[in-house]
Design an enzyme around this catalytic site. Structure first.
Site, short mmCIF file in Angstrom:
data_model
loop_
_atom_site.label_atom_id
_atom_site.label_comp_id
_atom_site.label_asym_id
_atom_site.label_seq_id
_atom_site.Cartn_x
_atom_site.Cartn_y
_atom_site.Cartn_z
N THR A 46 0.80 -1.22 0.00
CA THR A 46 0.00 0.00 0.00
C THR A 46 0.84 1.27 0.00
O THR A 46 0.47 2.28 -0.61
CB THR A 46 -0.91 -0.01 1.25
OG1 THR A 46 -1.76 -1.14 1.15
CG2 THR A 46 -1.75 1.23 1.38
N THR A 79 2.01 -4.71 4.42
CA THR A 79 1.99 -5.04 5.85
C THR A 79 1.55 -6.48 6.13
O THR A 79 1.90 -7.03 7.17
CB THR A 79 1.02 -4.10 6.60
OG1 THR A 79 -0.28 -4.20 6.00
CG2 THR A 79 1.49 -2.66 6.56
N ASP A 132 2.01 -7.51 -4.11
CA ASP A 132 1.15 -7.40 -2.93
C ASP A 132 1.71 -8.43 -1.94
O ASP A 132 1.96 -9.57 -2.32
CB ASP A 132 -0.29 -7.75 -3.31
CG ASP A 132 -1.24 -7.59 -2.14
OD1 ASP A 132 -2.14 -6.75 -2.22
OD2 ASP A 132 -1.08 -8.32 -1.13
N GLN A 137 -0.60 -20.13 21.01
CA GLN A 137 -1.53 -19.24 20.29
C GLN A 137 -1.61 -17.87 20.98
O GLN A 137 -2.06 -16.90 20.38
CB GLN A 137 -2.92 -19.87 20.22
CG GLN A 137 -2.96 -21.09 19.31
CD GLN A 137 -4.29 -21.81 19.32
OE1 GLN A 137 -5.33 -21.22 19.64
NE2 GLN A 137 -4.27 -23.08 18.97
N1 ASP Z 1 -2.34 -6.12 0.85
C1 ASP Z 1 -1.34 -5.14 1.14
C2 ASP Z 1 -0.01 -5.86 1.25
O1 ASP Z 1 0.26 -6.45 2.27
C3 ASP Z 1 -1.66 -4.41 2.37
C4 ASP Z 1 -0.61 -3.42 2.81
O2 ASP Z 1 0.30 -3.07 2.12
O3 ASP Z 1 -0.72 -3.00 3.94
O4 ASP Z 1 0.73 -5.84 0.30
#
Ligand code: ASP
Length: 343
Positions: free
Chosen positions: A13, A89, A57, A279
């Site tokens: 992102t 993320t 991604d 967990q």
């Molecule tokens: N789907 C994205 C990724 O992990 C979400 C992000 O960047 O936060 O590439």
């Protein structure tokens, strides 16, 4: 001397900005990073960037991407004082864990960052995360040594050890936590480094080695009420699986049914590497507390102590790539290699 930083943009992102033509989010050109984030000009730092093509991604990250990042760092190691990896993320904690084990004798910062909101949107957290990551990656002490020479995640107001981190929130700007390890640094009005926690290399001039052979034959078996012998049996005993991370309850407890303990014993008898990870995010595995944990220990399951699942998985990939002999994997798994286990 002026610090130099290499930004490796893998995707996610953070690198998005609205296309004025149609308003859709598109990756922006990172070679013009200082134009996009003019605040970076205020640092006396040389910044170069390299961009993956295609961008990934992070849900699509594969171990081959970790190898690519590790090789890039190795090949440019002497030319830069630090590396900032822009990454989605979703799997950032896996990638940061993997790189921490793949890079041996690291003496420069490798900082993962990303954002919850694209860098080109109002209220983005991307600019702040990137600026903090660059500032920390270029920070040195009076002897010219990096202040944080390890693999970390810079997100929100905190710098966390990569192999202690886990994505905790799909919503908050402080999206990552490392419950069993205090932050390496905290960004407020100033950046406060937690020097007692930050790891230092055994010597500053050791050459960087990368471990690029990864053996991914690991299953993660998350215990839950109602789990069936067929599901557990596959993860524990299938021929194509060399190691199994058993995600247990609380302090490392499992069901006491004899079918389950029999499967664990059968798996151990086949020489598989079995590890117990809780967990619960906070606290550690103690297989001596309850009979249900003790049965796992008797069955040959290793304690993952307070390791995250992400760290345990990455550690097994790397150790199994290094050693053909599962006994060697088991021995090394129990050692603290990169600060992933509390003393
Ligand atoms: N789907 C994205 C990724 O992990 C979400 C992000 O960047 O936060 O590439």
């Amino acid at each position: 001397m002026k610090s130099s930083i290499l930004i490796i943009y893998t995707g996610g992102t953070i690198g998005m900005k609205a296309d004025p033509a149609d308003g859709t989010l598109k990756p922006f050109n990172f070679s013009q990073i200082k134009a996009e984030v003019p605040e970076l000009r205020k640092f006396d730092v040389r910044i170069d960037s390299c961009t993956f093509d295609p961008l990934i991604d992070s849900s699509d990250i594969e171990p081959s991407v970790w190898v690519r990042i590790a090789r890039l760092i190795r090949d440019r190691y002497s030319a830069y004082d630090g590396f900032v990896i822009l990454h989605g993320t979703d799997t950032m904690a896996y990638s940061a864990s993997a790189l921490s084990f793949m890079l041996k004798d690291l003496s420069k910062p490798v900082i993962f960052t990303g954002s919850q909101l694209p860098i080109g949107t109002p209220r983005t957290d991307g600019k702040e995360n990137l600026i903090s990551a660059v500032e920390i990656a270029s920070a040195k002490d009076a002897d010219g040594h990096s202040l944080v020479p390890e693999v970390s995640i810079c997100f929100g107001s905190r710098l966390l050890r990569g192999n202690r981190s886990t994505k905790y929130s799909a919503e908050a700007f402080d999206a990552f936590i490392s419950p069993n390890c205090p932050p390496l640094a905290e960004a407020g009005i100033t950046i406060r480094y937690n020097a007692d926690i930050i790891r230092r290399p055994s010597a500053w001039d050791l050459p960087l080695t990368i471990f690029e052979r990864l053996d991914t034959r690991v299953a993660i078996l998350k215990l839950h009420p109602g789990i069936t012998p067929a599901v557990a049996g596959h993860c524990l005993c299938a021929d194509e699986i060399r190691a199994c991370i058993i995600e247990t309850y609380g302090s490392g407890n499992a069901l006491s049914s004899s079918w389950f303990t029999d499967l664990v014993c059968e798996s151990a008898a086949r020489g598989k590497v079995l590890v117990n990870i809780s967990q619960c995010k906070d606290g550690e595995v103690n297989m001596d507390l309850y009979a249900t944990g003790a049965a796992l220990k008797r069955g040959g399951v290793l304690s993952g102590k307070d390791m995250t699942t992400e760290a345990a998985l990455a550690k097994l990939f790397v150790l199994m790539g290094l050693y053909e002999d599962n006994d060697k994997v088991k021995e090394a798994f129990q050692c603290d290699l990169r600060g992933e286990i509390s003393k």
